[in-house]
Scaffold this motif. Sequence first.
Motif, PDB file in Angstrom:
ATOM      1  N   GLU A 258       0.852  -1.192   0.000  1.00  0.00           N
ATOM      2  CA  GLU A 258       0.000   0.000   0.000  1.00  0.00           C
ATOM      3  C   GLU A 258       0.887   1.241   0.000  1.00  0.00           C
ATOM      4  OE1 GLU A 258      -2.367  -0.420   3.476  1.00  0.00           O
ATOM      5  OE2 GLU A 258      -3.538  -2.112   2.694  1.00  0.00           O
ATOM      6  N   GLU A 259       1.159   1.773  -1.185  1.00  0.00           N
ATOM      7  CA  GLU A 259       1.991   2.960  -1.368  1.00  0.00           C
ATOM      8  C   GLU A 259       3.342   2.791  -0.663  1.00  0.00           C
ATOM      9  OE1 GLU A 259      -0.244   6.366  -0.221  1.00  0.00           O
ATOM     10  OE2 GLU A 259      -1.742   6.108  -1.795  1.00  0.00           O
ATOM     11  N   GLU A 260       3.595   3.538   0.433  1.00  0.00           N
ATOM     12  CA  GLU A 260       4.892   3.477   1.103  1.00  0.00           C
ATOM     13  C   GLU A 260       4.963   2.391   2.165  1.00  0.00           C
ATOM     14  OE1 GLU A 260       5.485   7.330   2.756  1.00  0.00           O
ATOM     15  OE2 GLU A 260       6.324   8.142   0.906  1.00  0.00           O
ATOM     16  N   GLN A 261       3.885   1.649   2.351  1.00  0.00           N
ATOM     17  CA  GLN A 261       3.831   0.672   3.436  1.00  0.00           C
ATOM     18  C   GLN A 261       3.508  -0.732   2.920  1.00  0.00           C
ATOM     19  OE1 GLN A 261       0.797   2.384   5.928  1.00  0.00           O
ATOM     20  NE2 GLN A 261       2.248   3.646   7.074  1.00  0.00           N
ATOM     21  N   ILE A 262       3.905  -1.715   3.722  1.00  0.00           N
ATOM     22  CA  ILE A 262       3.475  -3.092   3.507  1.00  0.00           C
ATOM     23  C   ILE A 262       2.574  -3.454   4.673  1.00  0.00           C
ATOM     24  CG2 ILE A 262       4.177  -5.506   3.365  1.00  0.00           C
ATOM     25  CD1 ILE A 262       6.788  -4.607   2.141  1.00  0.00           C
TER      26      ILE A 262
END
Length: 711
Positions: A258-262
């Motif tokens: 999710e964008e900059e995150q897992i």
Amino acid sequence: MIITIIYEEFLFFHELSRDWIDRKVVYSTLLLYRRQLVLRYLSISSSVLTNKKVIKISRPLHRGAPAIRVTSSSNDLLDSQVKEQTEKEELDRNQSSHSRHRLTMLLLKSSLVVIVILALTGSFWWTLSISTSSRGHIFHSSRRLQEQLVSDLWDIGELSFGTSRMKEIEFCPGELENYIPCFNVSENLDSGFSDGNEYDRVCRQGSRQNCLVLPPMNYKIPLRWPTGRDIIWVANVKITGQEVFTSGSLTKRMMMLEEEQISFRSASLMFDGVEDYSHQIAEMIGLRNESNFIQAGIRTILDIGCGYGSFGAHLFSEQILTICIANYESSGSQVQLTLERGLPAMIGSFSSKQLPYPSLSFDLLHCARCGIDWDKKDGTFLIEVDRVLRPGGYFVWTSPLINVQSSRRNKEKQKRWNFVRDFAENLCWELMSQQDETVVWKKTSKKTCYNSRKSGSGPSICSKVQDVEFPYYRPLQNCIGGMHSRRWVPIEERATWPSRSNLNRSELALYGLHLDELNEDTANYRIIVRNYWSLLSPLIFSDHPKRPGDEDPSPPYNMLRNVLDMNARYGGLNAALLEARKSVWVMNVVPTTGPKYLPLILDRGYFGVLHDWCEAFPTYPRTYDMVHAEGLLSLESSQHWRCTMVDIFTEIDRMLRPEGWIIIRDTALLIDSARVLTRRLKWEARVIEIESNNDERLLICQKPFFKRQPS
């Protein structure tokens, strides 16, 4: 004091020239004296040259100095003559102080020259006086001693010229941001390793680089628990989008980008699969659900090839401690992502060596499509599983190979499955249940089972010589281990968690320990943990202003998710943290050079590992929130410093995440030396006196967050 050291140096070498016959005593005496001399000189120099901060442990620890308010008056209330006289006296005092400082520095430098001359010429004179027959025996040790002596005296020389001349340790090149010494696949391949052995841990001479590992370009401080257990920053780990969504173990696919995150916990059906899978295993064992694992005697689980730790993360809330082990991977590492979530993990391989755990250490071993071919190497991998599994423990294996329908259509799969099933039976494992792709075995609780096997069926029982209880990366054995251990106690006969952590008098006797010793250790660590928390709490919340949108974590959650205890002894720090209801887990490390209480730690329901601190720890950089070391420097000093303090401290820096904490407790002399070294490491450090013990000090440090500059 300096004159005394010079005089002692002369007398010392004079005496050695007369008593050189016992070469072992001479070498040991030289080595101890060399360290004592260096530490005394460092103590003198650091007190003169550094502005050391010493704080009483009874007072709150706050960083920075209070502001000094300077006021002035518009009216001149002093007579001009008095004013001039005062200024003149102040000037004279400054000049006098400056002269004394220059004299002190000149004395220090001069004494250094004298010490070097006496040390080297005295040692040379001593060497010439030894007979030819004795020289050959001690030449190697003497040469090593002289090299170390010159190195230490060189360090003293740098210190003598002031802190401006002390060389800071350099940052590692950018390509080493995930640097792990002792794990070099390409070098292992070049050396002829193959068949999976290229992933082995090989600590070659000179493989360690004493540099500071910088985080990746866009690294961010991990999110606090419990949020950080399920969400991590993509930039903090080395993984590609392809690796996020492709094959691997069952739990390895339970993640979303999710964008900059897992995210490991989403609205997808994949996450629900972890709960269903755990529930299935519990039912196959004969339990209602996974919340009954504790009642069945299951507290510690070794998760082989754990994916990204989702199985262990789910069980964490049930007070089940799951440690992940997997091969070294340069990208998309299971261990690195699990550690980034703050969960227990370390690099470990089944390829050719035994794991660094004692026999009979875990209640359950789990392998969900872990990539290990259990039918290879004549079942040696299964023998290693049996060694670390407690009597009555469980082995859970999930693999397409187990699927009966598909195996019937594939003769090769059928052959492989039959081998594993038959070999497990010869290990005295009971096949409890088989459903779809999952099978559960239970290890026997009775030693008589091994004698009742048919002659020649299955592996033999290890002899006492082969059955080593504390293997340290020893070659895999093809015999059944743990049979000679006094710790052969079925899990159903052990106290359940958390009662397991408080062993009784008869249980402690197995480890050569008295109940009074454990009770004293527990009481001491209760006080220690309370002091640590009172010291760190003001720093965490005053030095690190809350980021926008952040709130203070509610108890028991806090800034610390995990702690590495470098000299764990009986596991007292772990016990005190749990008793204080701190939501942290501890990696208890027992040094190979110290007392071997690792079985005690594991039997108390904690996790631990054997390790040599002159080698790199099998973990990725930026793993731990706090590193704790009580008495470790004294332990290494008693072993004649097989490696330098710089080696140990750069390894601590590699393992510690940015803004992480280091707490070192040791003798005042060793703490003074360590305090000087922290400047080279760029740590923010302070020394704290312990009012109840004048011989020891605390060194509390924080690793700064250095950001990599774009190239």
